[in-house]
Design an enzyme around this catalytic site. Sequence first.
Site, PDB file in Angstrom:
ATOM      1  N   ARG A 336       0.837  -1.189   0.000  1.00 28.33           N
ATOM      2  CA  ARG A 336       0.000   0.000   0.000  1.00 28.33           C
ATOM      3  C   ARG A 336       0.880   1.250   0.000  1.00 28.33           C
ATOM      4  O   ARG A 336       1.627   1.475   0.959  1.00 28.33           O
ATOM      5  CB  ARG A 336      -0.923   0.022   1.221  1.00 28.33           C
ATOM      6  CG  ARG A 336      -1.852  -1.188   1.338  1.00 28.33           C
ATOM      7  CD  ARG A 336      -2.990  -1.099   0.345  1.00 28.33           C
ATOM      8  NE  ARG A 336      -3.770  -2.321   0.292  1.00 28.33           N
ATOM      9  CZ  ARG A 336      -4.846  -2.545   1.041  1.00 28.33           C
ATOM     10  NH1 ARG A 336      -5.242  -1.645   1.903  1.00 28.33           N
ATOM     11  NH2 ARG A 336      -5.510  -3.687   0.919  1.00 28.33           N
ATOM     12  N   GLU A 338       0.512   4.260   0.770  1.00 27.70           N
ATOM     13  CA  GLU A 338      -0.146   5.311   1.538  1.00 27.70           C
ATOM     14  C   GLU A 338       0.894   6.041   2.375  1.00 27.70           C
ATOM     15  O   GLU A 338       1.638   5.423   3.132  1.00 27.70           O
ATOM     16  CB  GLU A 338      -1.206   4.723   2.463  1.00 27.70           C
ATOM     17  CG  GLU A 338      -2.337   4.004   1.750  1.00 27.70           C
ATOM     18  CD  GLU A 338      -3.326   3.413   2.748  1.00 27.70           C
ATOM     19  OE1 GLU A 338      -4.058   4.202   3.388  1.00 27.70           O
ATOM     20  OE2 GLU A 338      -3.350   2.189   2.901  1.00 27.70           O
ATOM     21  N   ARG A 344      -0.910   2.488  13.088  1.00 21.83           N
ATOM     22  CA  ARG A 344      -1.690   1.370  12.578  1.00 21.83           C
ATOM     23  C   ARG A 344      -1.341   0.990  11.140  1.00 21.83           C
ATOM     24  O   ARG A 344      -1.857   0.010  10.632  1.00 21.83           O
ATOM     25  CB  ARG A 344      -3.188   1.685  12.649  1.00 21.83           C
ATOM     26  CG  ARG A 344      -3.706   2.005  14.024  1.00 21.83           C
ATOM     27  CD  ARG A 344      -5.208   2.215  14.003  1.00 21.83           C
ATOM     28  NE  ARG A 344      -5.614   3.267  13.078  1.00 21.83           N
ATOM     29  CZ  ARG A 344      -5.622   4.559  13.368  1.00 21.83           C
ATOM     30  NH1 ARG A 344      -5.245   4.979  14.569  1.00 21.83           N
ATOM     31  NH2 ARG A 344      -6.022   5.458  12.471  1.00 21.83           N
ATOM     32  N   HIS A 345      -0.521   1.796  10.455  1.00 19.92           N
ATOM     33  CA  HIS A 345      -0.316   1.602   9.023  1.00 19.92           C
ATOM     34  C   HIS A 345       1.119   1.251   8.665  1.00 19.92           C
ATOM     35  O   HIS A 345       2.067   1.748   9.275  1.00 19.92           O
ATOM     36  CB  HIS A 345      -0.724   2.873   8.255  1.00 19.92           C
ATOM     37  CG  HIS A 345      -2.186   3.143   8.290  1.00 19.92           C
ATOM     38  ND1 HIS A 345      -2.771   3.879   9.297  1.00 19.92           N
ATOM     39  CD2 HIS A 345      -3.200   2.773   7.447  1.00 19.92           C
ATOM     40  CE1 HIS A 345      -4.081   3.966   9.078  1.00 19.92           C
ATOM     41  NE2 HIS A 345      -4.362   3.300   7.970  1.00 19.92           N
ATOM     42  N   GLU A 442     -10.245  -1.774  13.103  1.00 19.80           N
ATOM     43  CA  GLU A 442     -10.551  -2.720  12.029  1.00 19.80           C
ATOM     44  C   GLU A 442      -9.377  -3.649  11.743  1.00 19.80           C
ATOM     45  O   GLU A 442      -8.233  -3.212  11.656  1.00 19.80           O
ATOM     46  CB  GLU A 442     -10.909  -1.954  10.760  1.00 19.80           C
ATOM     47  CG  GLU A 442     -11.167  -2.827   9.554  1.00 19.80           C
ATOM     48  CD  GLU A 442     -10.321  -2.412   8.359  1.00 19.80           C
ATOM     49  OE1 GLU A 442      -9.788  -3.316   7.700  1.00 19.80           O
ATOM     50  OE2 GLU A 442     -10.185  -1.203   8.111  1.00 19.80           O
ATOM     51  N   SER A 445     -11.488  -6.303   6.249  1.00 17.29           N
ATOM     52  CA  SER A 445     -12.470  -5.650   5.409  1.00 17.29           C
ATOM     53  C   SER A 445     -12.907  -6.642   4.343  1.00 17.29           C
ATOM     54  O   SER A 445     -12.068  -7.298   3.723  1.00 17.29           O
ATOM     55  CB  SER A 445     -11.859  -4.403   4.753  1.00 17.29           C
ATOM     56  OG  SER A 445     -12.811  -3.744   3.960  1.00 17.29           O
ATOM     57  N   ARG A 493      -1.739  -6.484  12.283  1.00 17.45           N
ATOM     58  CA  ARG A 493      -2.745  -5.732  13.034  1.00 17.45           C
ATOM     59  C   ARG A 493      -3.520  -6.650  13.980  1.00 17.45           C
ATOM     60  O   ARG A 493      -3.867  -6.251  15.098  1.00 17.45           O
ATOM     61  CB  ARG A 493      -3.700  -5.017  12.071  1.00 17.45           C
ATOM     62  CG  ARG A 493      -4.551  -3.987  12.765  1.00 17.45           C
ATOM     63  CD  ARG A 493      -5.389  -3.178  11.790  1.00 17.45           C
ATOM     64  NE  ARG A 493      -4.599  -2.231  11.028  1.00 17.45           N
ATOM     65  CZ  ARG A 493      -5.132  -1.283  10.250  1.00 17.45           C
ATOM     66  NH1 ARG A 493      -6.451  -1.172  10.142  1.00 17.45           N
ATOM     67  NH2 ARG A 493      -4.357  -0.461   9.590  1.00 17.45           N
TER      68      ARG A 493
END
Length: 519
Positions: A336, A338, A344-345, A442, A445, A493
């Site tokens: 990812r 991002e 959390r990422h 979360e 998903s 996670r």
Amino acid sequence: MLALKLTYKEEFGEDYGPKKEVKEKGSANQQADPKNAEKAARKKAEKEAKEAKKAAARAEREAQAKAKSDKMAGVGMGDLFGDREMIRSQALTAARWTPLNDVSAGIAGKTVTIRGHVQTTRSVGKGVFCLLRSSLYTVQCVAFAGKDIPEAMIKYINMVSPESVVDVTGVVSAAKVDSATQSTAELQMSSFHCVVKAAPLPFTMEDACRPDADEEAAVGEYTGEEATSSDGLVRVGQEMRLDYRWLDLRTPANQSIFRIESMTTCLFREVLLKQDFVEIHTPKIIGGASEGGSDVFQLDYFGSPACLAMSPQLHKQILCACSGFERVFETGPVFRAENSNTRRHMCEFTGMDFEMTIKEHYYEVLDVLSDLFIGIFDGINERCKDQLESVRAQHPFEDLKYETDFFIMDEYPLAVRPFYTMPNPKDPNLSNSYDVFIRGQEILSGAQRIHDPELLVERAKAWGIPYDSIRAYVDSFKHGAQPHGGGGIGLSRVVMLFLGLKNIRKSAFFPRTPKRISP
């Protein structure tokens, strides 16, 4: 007459008169006497024997002194202690190695050989205590200078640098040792050899193992190296831990975290295999973004544009719904792009994905999800009891509670879900989607997927995804695709939240974030 005598003396150099016979010492008569010769020889022999005896006694004293000196210095005692020759697979021996976790009072009296890292050494008078560590386990090793142990060996052990790799042989004896995991026994050392010497450490393992004190920030890797916490004790900062990750991973808490993580993937496979799922392996280089958007790592693929897969989404759907496998799962890397620096990422993580055909409703998927997570959580609690307590000792946390810390939500707005998500039949603004949460965050998903090719093209256009980039994906649904759904789980996670850790970097071996690509 007197004048004549004087004249004679001047002329001949001696007094005038009759000559006296002088007997010289050792005359022929004396030498010829057998008794005198025997006596002289006896005296000479006695004198030589006496001198030889003195010399022998002196030599013996010198040898004893040298032997004692050599023993204290360890001269010629390479079998007792010292640096080992570099291990280069020269030969196999009949040596038998004992794992540290097998050292206990149950084998008291047995001679064993162990290998591990030197965690600490402590000198006490003419003795030394050495705490040896391998994996999750520690053993106390003891030696005192005496008849069989030279002082030099004690000095040598004290000089070995922390985290050096050593081989120790000794006799197991029953003892109460609170400072070691093997608390019922210790090793009375008979030999100690250094296999690999460690360079000076950037931080001490003692500081790295301290329990959490202050609340951690919600963002990033944190700055600084070592800092004094509110309790006055030094703790190693997250950034330094990641810079020297190979050392940080040696702590009991980290050893336990990643054994729990390993068990998580093992249980993920076990639960799904029991429900007739098939493990798959999909490509990580694809021609277009698998979930739409621009958060992908782009690359040149022999002159054509390509990117790293954000998930195995498209291929697992093809295998599940279009290729006859019906129930599939995969554990693999996910990318990812991002630019997010929250706790959390990460830009790369391990995904645990599954996909399954459904008969009527996506709730069929939720039933599998519920069984899956309960199986994972119960399995960790049952199989990783020691590891859980080891983590808890440094990072205190409360056990997960079902229905409060673990829950599922569904029917999210269609606009925030990927293009392949099935719209909700009752409300076109909603979708047949769902998320799974642990401790309010979360971890999965998922959704029912679109299995109709025309609807897929329509939704792709709504997202601005070029048809050519997903042509093969859409074509796969033209020859009879079954209704299906699934989800993607972030492994790090799950572990982070199950253990109540404050930062996802603590549950990734070598985190990849916008600011970190090494080690």
